[in-house]
Write an enzyme that holds these catalytic residues in place. Structure first.
Site, PDB file in Angstrom:
ATOM      1  N   LYS A  17       4.599  13.544  -2.644  1.00  0.00           N
ATOM      2  CA  LYS A  17       3.627  14.647  -2.662  1.00  0.00           C
ATOM      3  C   LYS A  17       3.698  15.417  -1.341  1.00  0.00           C
ATOM      4  O   LYS A  17       3.732  16.652  -1.332  1.00  0.00           O
ATOM      5  CB  LYS A  17       2.203  14.102  -2.868  1.00  0.00           C
ATOM      6  CG  LYS A  17       1.951  13.623  -4.291  1.00  0.00           C
ATOM      7  CD  LYS A  17       0.703  12.755  -4.407  1.00  0.00           C
ATOM      8  CE  LYS A  17       0.643  12.112  -5.796  1.00  0.00           C
ATOM      9  NZ  LYS A  17      -0.405  11.096  -5.930  1.00  0.00           N
ATOM     10  N   GLN A  48      -5.452   7.861  -3.820  1.00  0.00           N
ATOM     11  CA  GLN A  48      -4.408   7.292  -4.675  1.00  0.00           C
ATOM     12  C   GLN A  48      -4.876   5.985  -5.329  1.00  0.00           C
ATOM     13  O   GLN A  48      -5.418   5.111  -4.659  1.00  0.00           O
ATOM     14  CB  GLN A  48      -3.149   7.046  -3.819  1.00  0.00           C
ATOM     15  CG  GLN A  48      -1.940   6.558  -4.582  1.00  0.00           C
ATOM     16  CD  GLN A  48      -1.367   7.578  -5.543  1.00  0.00           C
ATOM     17  OE1 GLN A  48      -1.366   8.785  -5.264  1.00  0.00           O
ATOM     18  NE2 GLN A  48      -0.878   7.123  -6.674  1.00  0.00           N
ATOM     19  N   ASP A 103      -7.108  16.079  -8.579  1.00  0.00           N
ATOM     20  CA  ASP A 103      -6.762  15.133  -9.645  1.00  0.00           C
ATOM     21  C   ASP A 103      -7.495  15.489 -10.946  1.00  0.00           C
ATOM     22  O   ASP A 103      -7.108  15.039 -12.024  1.00  0.00           O
ATOM     23  CB  ASP A 103      -7.207  13.718  -9.249  1.00  0.00           C
ATOM     24  CG  ASP A 103      -6.077  12.841  -8.739  1.00  0.00           C
ATOM     25  OD1 ASP A 103      -4.910  13.123  -9.068  1.00  0.00           O
ATOM     26  OD2 ASP A 103      -6.379  11.866  -8.027  1.00  0.00           O
TER      27      ASP A 103
HETATM   28  N1  GUN Z   1      -2.094   6.673  -9.479  1.00  0.00           N
HETATM   29  C1  GUN Z   1      -1.243   6.888 -10.509  1.00  0.00           C
HETATM   30  N2  GUN Z   1      -1.356   8.154 -10.950  1.00  0.00           N
HETATM   31  C2  GUN Z   1      -2.303   8.748 -10.185  1.00  0.00           C
HETATM   32  C3  GUN Z   1      -2.852  10.065 -10.159  1.00  0.00           C
HETATM   33  O1  GUN Z   1      -2.514  10.960 -10.935  1.00  0.00           O
HETATM   34  N3  GUN Z   1      -3.803  10.281  -9.205  1.00  0.00           N
HETATM   35  C4  GUN Z   1      -4.203   9.326  -8.344  1.00  0.00           C
HETATM   36  N4  GUN Z   1      -5.162   9.631  -7.458  1.00  0.00           N
HETATM   37  N5  GUN Z   1      -3.720   8.098  -8.348  1.00  0.00           N
HETATM   38  C5  GUN Z   1      -2.765   7.814  -9.264  1.00  0.00           C
END
Ligand code: GUN
Length: 293
Positions: A53, A97, A120
């Protein structure tokens, strides 16, 4: 028939390209869209996601921060970090996350994220807005799936869509998006899961089958209708001593067998995965536009 492979990297690239003029317009106004990711503990998959990211932000000239915290972090400490991100003018969007250590109450954490910065799309306000068809920050993986279908001109109109998996991150929201009234929606949606009776028959009804159950190679060819569109959301590590890392990534779909039956299929890696990041960047730009205007 051998399926057409849906190239998530290509679609993600086109989405990222489309963000460039929007980022440039924000910069004209003195705004550099900023994304932060909070990483608690040292889950290796989470570290990989968070690093990708940050790299993707750099490439587009966006600002990014990774806030790394030990697995012993308390609920109160995490809430404090969230509150400081809510107030940080350089950050237009952020995420915490998953997975989080067990002392952390994840749904309770989500509520503290400012809905305007919730890239998100997990805050109950944004979930509700999405459900009533007014979402501004849509959850990244589900929205990425819709974008994949759109790019390949795969109509969802009146189609039978079966979603296998009922997570809050993928299963429930992708079903909600596909059932909306409107373009790239209007599907007849079934959510199936590990407790569904006759799962095989339910899957076999699908014109569009979305596998998000988190079990390697779970969807076999005999669960798929001839000509179905198969979207594989799974990212599972399976041991493979022949590889350098000792494991390889496989989806929830038995790709080799299912591709002989499907009309379209997403590979793992290189299918849905790159879309999640592209949509996260897109949400960050949207959040910066909304906050900046
Ligand atoms: N863990 C796996 N996929 C995601 C996601 O899309 N967002 C977040 N915050 N954690 C994740």
């Amino acid at each position: 028939m051998s399926a057409k492979i849906i190239d998530g990297k290509e679609v993600a690239k086109s989405i990222k390209l489309s963000l460039k003029p929007r980022i440039a317009a924000l910069k004209e106004k003195g705004i550099v869209p900023g994304l932060a990711a909070v990483l608690v503990g040292d889950n290796p998959a989470s570290q990989t996601y968070v690093n990708s990211k940050a790299k993707a932000c750099d490439r587009l000239g966006m600002y990014s921060e990774v806030i790394r915290q030990p697995a012993s972090l308390s609920q109160e400490e995490l809430v404090e970090i969230i509150e400081s991100l809510n107030a940080n003018p350089k950050i237009h969007g952020f995420l915490v996350q998953s997975p989080l250590p067990e002392q952390i109450d994840e749904p309770e954490i989500t509520v503290h994220i400012s809905p305007e910065k919730d890239v998100d799309g997990f805050h109950p306000f944004n979930v509700g807005q999405m459900l009533i068809g007014r979402g501004k920050l849509l959850p990244c993986t589900p929205h990425g799936i819709i974008k994949l279908l759109e790019y390949y001109d795969i109509s969802t109109e009146g189609k039978e869509a079966v979603v296998v998996g009922r997570s809050n991150i993928v299963g429930k929201p992708v079903a909600a998006l596909l059932m909306q009234k409107g373009k790239m929606a209007n599907a007849t949606v079934t959510i199936a899961h590990s407790r569904t009776s006759n799962l095989s028959e339910v899957c076999k009804r699908a014109d569009i089958l979305i596998a998000a159950i988190g079990r390697p190679n779970f969807i076999s060819a005999d669960m798929v209708k001839e000509g179905a569109v198969v979207i594989d959301v799974g990212i599972n590590r399976v041991d493979d001593p022949d590889t350098e890392k000792g494991y390889r990534l496989v989806g929830d779909v038995d790709f080799e067998a299912v591709k002989e039956k499907a009309s379209y299929i997403t590979p793992v890696p290189g299918g849905v995965g790159p879309m999640t990041i592209a949509m996260l960047l897109s949400n960050t730009v949207t959040a910066a536009e909304n906050i900046g205007s």
